[in-house]
Design a protein around this motif. Structure first.
Motif, mmCIF file in Angstrom:
data_model
loop_
_atom_site.group_PDB
_atom_site.id
_atom_site.type_symbol
_atom_site.label_atom_id
_atom_site.label_comp_id
_atom_site.label_asym_id
_atom_site.label_seq_id
_atom_site.Cartn_x
_atom_site.Cartn_y
_atom_site.Cartn_z
ATOM 1 N N LEU A 159 134.431 5.579 86.360
ATOM 2 C CA LEU A 159 133.021 5.170 86.343
ATOM 3 C C LEU A 159 132.092 6.367 86.161
ATOM 4 C CD1 LEU A 159 133.011 2.485 89.185
ATOM 5 C CD2 LEU A 159 132.966 2.099 86.707
ATOM 6 N N LEU A 160 132.456 7.501 86.749
ATOM 7 C CA LEU A 160 131.654 8.712 86.559
ATOM 8 C C LEU A 160 131.627 9.123 85.091
ATOM 9 C CD1 LEU A 160 132.738 10.870 89.649
ATOM 10 C CD2 LEU A 160 130.517 9.789 89.276
ATOM 11 N N VAL A 161 132.765 8.916 84.413
ATOM 12 C CA VAL A 161 132.863 9.299 83.002
ATOM 13 C C VAL A 161 132.196 8.274 82.101
ATOM 14 C CG1 VAL A 161 134.478 9.703 81.090
ATOM 15 C CG2 VAL A 161 134.964 10.663 83.350
ATOM 16 N N THR A 162 132.439 6.989 82.359
ATOM 17 C CA THR A 162 131.955 5.950 81.442
ATOM 18 C C THR A 162 130.522 5.497 81.713
ATOM 19 O OG1 THR A 162 132.911 4.208 82.852
ATOM 20 C CG2 THR A 162 134.290 5.075 81.074
ATOM 21 N N LYS A 163 130.155 5.392 82.988
ATOM 22 C CA LYS A 163 128.823 4.884 83.326
ATOM 23 C C LYS A 163 127.814 5.999 83.576
ATOM 24 C CE LYS A 163 130.367 0.713 83.022
ATOM 25 N NZ LYS A 163 130.030 -0.110 81.819
ATOM 26 N N ALA A 164 128.236 7.023 84.319
ATOM 27 C CA ALA A 164 127.329 8.139 84.595
ATOM 28 C C ALA A 164 127.309 9.141 83.444
ATOM 29 C CB ALA A 164 127.734 8.834 85.895
ATOM 30 N N ILE B 96 134.220 17.991 84.274
ATOM 31 C CA ILE B 96 133.323 18.250 85.403
ATOM 32 C C ILE B 96 133.499 17.203 86.501
ATOM 33 C CG2 ILE B 96 130.911 18.496 86.114
ATOM 34 C CD1 ILE B 96 131.965 20.741 84.336
ATOM 35 N N ALA B 97 133.576 15.935 86.103
ATOM 36 C CA ALA B 97 133.683 14.844 87.076
ATOM 37 C C ALA B 97 134.945 14.974 87.920
ATOM 38 C CB ALA B 97 133.654 13.503 86.363
ATOM 39 N N ASP C 10 134.971 1.364 77.618
ATOM 40 C CA ASP C 10 134.712 1.809 78.993
ATOM 41 C C ASP C 10 135.756 1.261 79.955
ATOM 42 O OD1 ASP C 10 132.516 3.147 78.087
ATOM 43 O OD2 ASP C 10 131.017 1.848 79.039
ATOM 44 N N ARG C 11 136.128 0.004 79.744
ATOM 45 C CA ARG C 11 137.124 -0.607 80.621
ATOM 46 C C ARG C 11 138.481 0.078 80.465
ATOM 47 N NH1 ARG C 11 137.469 -6.898 80.055
ATOM 48 N NH2 ARG C 11 135.340 -6.602 80.884
ATOM 49 N N TYR C 12 138.836 0.416 79.247
ATOM 50 C CA TYR C 12 140.120 1.083 79.017
ATOM 51 C C TYR C 12 140.127 2.495 79.579
ATOM 52 C CZ TYR C 12 142.592 -2.457 76.334
ATOM 53 O OH TYR C 12 143.283 -3.586 75.972
ATOM 54 N N LEU C 13 139.022 3.213 79.423
ATOM 55 C CA LEU C 13 138.947 4.563 79.982
ATOM 56 C C LEU C 13 139.037 4.526 81.508
ATOM 57 C CD1 LEU C 13 136.186 6.317 77.814
ATOM 58 C CD2 LEU C 13 138.641 6.778 77.841
ATOM 59 N N THR C 14 138.313 3.597 82.110
ATOM 60 C CA THR C 14 138.376 3.459 83.568
ATOM 61 C C THR C 14 139.785 3.082 84.018
ATOM 62 O OG1 THR C 14 136.054 2.751 83.611
ATOM 63 C CG2 THR C 14 137.381 2.283 85.567
ATOM 64 N N SER C 15 140.429 2.202 83.255
ATOM 65 C CA SER C 15 141.806 1.801 83.570
ATOM 66 C C SER C 15 142.761 2.984 83.459
ATOM 67 C CB SER C 15 142.265 0.680 82.637
ATOM 68 O OG SER C 15 141.468 -0.469 82.795
#
Length: 331
Positions: A112-117, A123-124, A209-214
């Motif tokens: 979520l830090l990568v995809t949403k923020a 860094i995250a 975004d969903r795949y990256l978070t997964s």
């Protein structure tokens, strides 16, 4: 002739990790004292268990074009949590399950830090690593957590298959399942599409975004599983599980790139990364057979990292050159 040489080079490069593995194994078998023994073979496989499991999720994140620097911190957190739960409940199953769930939660937060923020993954996850490592050090007050129940140790040391400890067998089975998942299912193949070209994947209807978070969640799950299993095998956990000698993060990066995973995303193989772990584990074990200490292992690991960086640079150069060559594209 030029095209034939390119085809040969492509074929060799595609299976380079197997060639490297065979060469390292043959060299050590011939020259390293007591390397080629049944006991040492089991030792190499057993030692590769932790990184062999962790490299699964780590490779998936790399395939998606990102890097998770919090992986080692998740290993440490999971190991300490698993031992703590076993201390309180006496159940290894609950301990490992709690660790995996925690790893997934950490992975989701990273995602979520990568995809949403929109924070760079370097860094995250670096920030997450610092946070988790501080939490682990504070929670156990720099002491070693331990248990007196060695049932898991005995089980993981047992050999259902000759020469292969159960802990190595578990790693192999999980790797095979995940390799099939990544290459034989639509979901698995979509990870490659997201890493290869996120914009094209989005236009194709894939929720990037969903795949990256997964991907980050899977990395958290496998890092936690590896850390918890390793801690239960040792019947103890410290704030820096598995970091004696060569850093696990260095091992994971080197093994993945040796296995052909691209740091720029879109390319990689869990099975190849696993063989990368086996190759490096055998190499470091061989150095021990030569009676060389951790200092030499760290030095050799530095050389390996330099080599894999050069390999990645050459791969990127050849890719860019191919993209700029119309004759190759239309041949």
């Amino acid at each position: 002739m030029g095209k034939d040489m390119k085809k040969v080079w492509t074929s060799v490069n595609a299976c380079r990790i197997y060639i490297i593995f065979v060469l390292v194994f043959l060299f050590l078998s011939i020259f390293a004292p007591k390397f080629l023994t049944a006991y040492n073979f089991g030792t190499v496989l057993g030692t590769a268990m932790l990184n062999g499991i962790v490299v699964i999720g780590f490779t998936i994140v790399l395939i998606c074009g990102h890097l998770d620097l919090s992986t080692v911190a998740i290993i440490n957190l999971a190991g300490n949590l698993a031992i703590y739960v076993v201390q309180k409940t006496g159940s290894f199953t609950l301990g490992i399950a709690a660790a995996i769930i925690t790893g997934i939660i950490v992975g989701i937060v990273n995602g979520l830090l990568v995809t949403k923020a929109k924070i760079n993954s370097f860094i995250a996850t670096l920030g997450m690593s610092t946070l988790l490592q501080g939490l682990v050090s504070y929670s156990n007050n720099a002491a070693t957590r331990s248990i007196t129940n060695f049932a898991m140790t005995d089980f993981l040391d047992t050999k259902l298959i000759p020469l292969v400890p159960n802990r190595a067998l578990i790693a192999i089975l999980v790797v095979v399942v995940m390799e099939i998942f990544m290459n034989r299912t639509i979901i698995g193949k979509n990870f490659y599409l997201v890493g290869g070209n996120a914009e094209s994947a989005w236009y194709a209807g894939i929720n990037t975004d969903r795949y990256l978070t997964s991907a980050f969640a899977l990395n958290g799950a496998f890092a936690a599983f590896g850390g918890a299993l390793y801690a239960c095998y040792l019947a103890s956990a410290m704030a820096d599980i598995g970091s004696q000698g060569v850093s696990p993060l260095n091992m994971l990066i080197a093994a993945s790139v040796l296995g052909g995973t691209s740091l720029s995303g879109g390319k990689g193989s869990i099975l190849h990364s696993f063989f990368g772990v086996l190759t490096l584990t055998a190499l470091y074990n061989g150095l021990t057979c030569f009676k060389l200490g951790y200092e030499m292992q760290i030095f050799v690991n530095g050389l390996v990292l330099i080599a894999v960086v050069l390999m990645e640079a050459i791969s990127v150069y050849r890719k860019n050159k191919l993209l700029g060559s119309k004759s190759d594209l239309f041949a």
